[in-house]
Design an enzyme around this catalytic site. Structure first.
Site, PDB file in Angstrom:
ATOM      1  N   SER A 192      -4.199  26.136  27.606  1.00  0.00           N
ATOM      2  CA  SER A 192      -3.855  24.646  27.080  1.00  0.00           C
ATOM      3  C   SER A 192      -2.622  24.509  26.442  1.00  0.00           C
ATOM      4  O   SER A 192      -2.528  23.354  26.280  1.00  0.00           O
ATOM      5  CB  SER A 192      -5.339  24.730  26.326  1.00  0.00           C
ATOM      6  OG  SER A 192      -5.497  25.442  25.590  1.00  0.00           O
ATOM      7  N   HIS A 220      -8.668  22.873  31.921  1.00  0.00           N
ATOM      8  CA  HIS A 220      -7.487  22.010  32.527  1.00  0.00           C
ATOM      9  C   HIS A 220      -7.176  22.229  33.936  1.00  0.00           C
ATOM     10  O   HIS A 220      -6.048  21.577  34.254  1.00  0.00           O
ATOM     11  CB  HIS A 220      -6.167  22.464  31.543  1.00  0.00           C
ATOM     12  CG  HIS A 220      -6.564  22.417  30.102  1.00  0.00           C
ATOM     13  ND1 HIS A 220      -6.509  21.267  29.654  1.00  0.00           N
ATOM     14  CD2 HIS A 220      -6.907  23.489  29.251  1.00  0.00           C
ATOM     15  CE1 HIS A 220      -6.618  21.474  28.249  1.00  0.00           C
ATOM     16  NE2 HIS A 220      -7.071  22.660  28.097  1.00  0.00           N
ATOM     17  N   LYS A 251     -12.470  16.522  30.336  1.00  0.00           N
ATOM     18  CA  LYS A 251     -10.916  16.227  30.650  1.00  0.00           C
ATOM     19  C   LYS A 251     -10.785  15.283  31.941  1.00  0.00           C
ATOM     20  O   LYS A 251     -10.998  14.226  31.802  1.00  0.00           O
ATOM     21  CB  LYS A 251     -10.282  17.565  30.440  1.00  0.00           C
ATOM     22  CG  LYS A 251     -10.623  18.120  29.041  1.00  0.00           C
ATOM     23  CD  LYS A 251     -10.136  19.495  28.744  1.00  0.00           C
ATOM     24  CE  LYS A 251     -10.179  20.024  27.314  1.00  0.00           C
ATOM     25  NZ  LYS A 251     -10.528  21.200  26.973  1.00  0.00           N
TER      26      LYS A 251
HETATM   27  C1  PLP Z   1     -10.896  21.747  25.922  1.00  0.00           C
HETATM   28  C2  PLP Z   1     -11.340  23.022  26.178  1.00  0.00           C
HETATM   29  C3  PLP Z   1     -12.610  23.998  26.104  1.00  0.00           C
HETATM   30  C4  PLP Z   1     -13.709  23.380  25.434  1.00  0.00           C
HETATM   31  O1  PLP Z   1     -14.266  22.159  26.170  1.00  0.00           O
HETATM   32  P1  PLP Z   1     -14.931  21.013  25.355  1.00  0.00           P
HETATM   33  O2  PLP Z   1     -15.991  20.394  26.719  1.00  0.00           O
HETATM   34  O3  PLP Z   1     -14.078  20.137  25.164  1.00  0.00           O
HETATM   35  O4  PLP Z   1     -16.024  21.600  24.586  1.00  0.00           O
HETATM   36  C5  PLP Z   1     -12.633  25.230  26.329  1.00  0.00           C
HETATM   37  N1  PLP Z   1     -11.576  25.794  26.792  1.00  0.00           N
HETATM   38  C6  PLP Z   1     -10.456  25.493  27.000  1.00  0.00           C
HETATM   39  C7  PLP Z   1      -9.331  25.972  27.637  1.00  0.00           C
HETATM   40  C8  PLP Z   1     -10.102  24.078  26.659  1.00  0.00           C
HETATM   41  O5  PLP Z   1      -9.200  23.389  26.733  1.00  0.00           O
END
Ligand code: PLP
Length: 401
Positions: A192, A220, A251
């Site tokens: 991330s 991602h 996302k």
């Molecule tokens: C954003 C994210 C999460 C959490 O997901 P949400 O649905 O936003 O709670 C978990 N792992 C990674 C690598 C992320 O970037």
């Protein structure tokens, strides 16, 4: 030996100490503040602290679906059909057909037998590891894994063994040294804060050798990489009953929620054992209705991904001439520009903001010391001209004495 009786006057009153602790956060430049937005998620963000809109490079809305009219329409349709709330845990008051359909669609899309929906990715990650492992077991985790994976590992009470970022040899040595009865390797699919990919084929080979689970957090990667956006497993052409795949739906999918996919019996086990699934109210079924539309848009989204790829190439070419600041090697929409010094990074982020550009500064402890960076995130909703605007501002700011 006599125990000294505890004097209640010695107790630290958090109500008294908190104001000072908040002030210390501000002093250290670590205070976090939310910005109120007057506009939906998209390239132009109107904040209530500024007169004009900012051109934003900070959301993870990679395909520009968060404010896509067809998806908003699907959410309205889903609301008409299913109402708003779900009522209770789906184990208690029922699993809506639309949620079951969504799980089946997501599982098939990422090439797995079955899937289980979670309200957020964070909840999936804090639930799955405690359901699969316990005291005496071992979890092998990349040092740059997402915070929710760290918390999930800690909650499981298994031993947490971290390995240097993407260092397959170091991981192999740690696996060989372990006598834990049950082992799990866990990694982000796309990291991330760095935007690079995990070496999944090598990690899967190690999982096979050591009879370990491999949990891939593809927050991602889902929707962005692999054929038709099927994610990082599809990108590498991998499939194995040892893999648990976690994808998020807030996302690239533009909605919200998450899912874990794997072999049917593994998902059945998770339904029975995952506390963050069992003891929480099910996500509103209208979201499942919207996610079904989002998967269709992702599947048919080659044009969006091609535009995104063009933007990524354009940004990399445009910033290749920088001398002091360097983009990390990434081919994903996460393009981190490492500046190094915390204060300089913050100053650049503020200077960009003064020019109408919103690129967040990411500093330690979120990233390693000395690698403070601007986390530039591109979206298919950006235009080439908007990316040009960012390139021009960064080139100008770097040249500034
Ligand atoms: C954003 C994210 C999460 C959490 O997901 P949400 O649905 O936003 O709670 C978990 N792992 C990674 C690598 C992320 O970037």
């Amino acid at each position: 030996m006599t125990d000294t009786p505890f004097n209640p006057d010695d107790a630290l009153d958090p109500l008294a100490s908190l104001p000072g602790e908040l002030a210390a956060l501000k002093e250290a430049g670590l205070y976090r503040q939310r910005r109120n937005l007057q506009t939906p998620c998209g390239p132009l963000a109107q904040r209530d602290d500024l007169p004009g809109p900012l051109l934003a490079f900070c959301s993870n809305d990679y395909l520009g679906l968060a404010n896509e009219p067809a998806l908003a329409e699907a959410a309205i349709e889903g609301t008409r059909r299913w109402g708003v709330g779900s009522g209770a845990s789906q184990l208690v008051s029922g699993h809506y057909q639309v949620n079951a359909d969504m799980e089946a669609r997501l599982a098939a899309f990422v090439g797995m037998e079955a899937a289980l929906e979670f309200s957020t990715g964070f909840m999936a990650n804090i639930g799955v590891m405690p359901a699969l492992l316990g005291r005496g077991d071992a979890i092998f985790a990349d040092k740059l894994n997402h915070a929710s994976l760290v918390d999930g590992a800690l909650l499981s009470r298994a031993e947490l063994i971290r390995y240097p970022h993407n260092d397959v040899a170091a991981l192999a040595a740690r696996l060989e040294a372990s006598r834990a009865p049950r082992k799990l390797i866990v990694t982000d699919g796309v990291f991330s804060m760095d935007g690079d990919l995990a070496p999944l084929p090598e990690l899967l080979a190690l999982a096979e050798t050591h009879k370990a689970w491999l949990l891939v957090d593809d927050a991602h990667g889902f929707g962005v990489i692999g054929p038709q956006g099927r994610g990082s497993l599809a990108h590498f052409g991998l499939s194995s009953p040892r893999i648990l795949y976690m994808g998020t739906l807030g996302k690239a999918a533009g909605v919200g929620g998450a899912f874990v996919a794997g072999r049917r019996d593994v998902i059945e086990w998770l339904v029975n054992k995952t506390r963050s699934y069992i003891f929480t109210t099910g996500a509103p079924p209208l979201l499942a209705h919207a996610v079904l539309k989002a998967v269709e848009l992702i599947e048919q989204g080659d044009a969006r991904r091609a535009h995104l790829t063009a933007l990524i190439g354009h940004l990399k070419a445009g910033l290749a001439g920088l001398t002091r600041w360097k983009l990390l090697p990434s081919d994903t929409p996460i393009q981190p520009l490492v500046i190094g010094d915390n204060h300089e990074t913050l100053a650049v982020s503020r200077a960009l903001e003064a020019e109408g550009l919103w690129v967040p500064a990411i500093r330690p402890p979120t990233v390693p010391k000395g690698s403070a960076r601007l986390r530039i995130v591109l979206s298919a909703a950006h235009s080439l001209a908007q990316v040009d605007q960012l390139i021009a501002a960064l080139v100008r700011l770097e040249a500034r004495p």
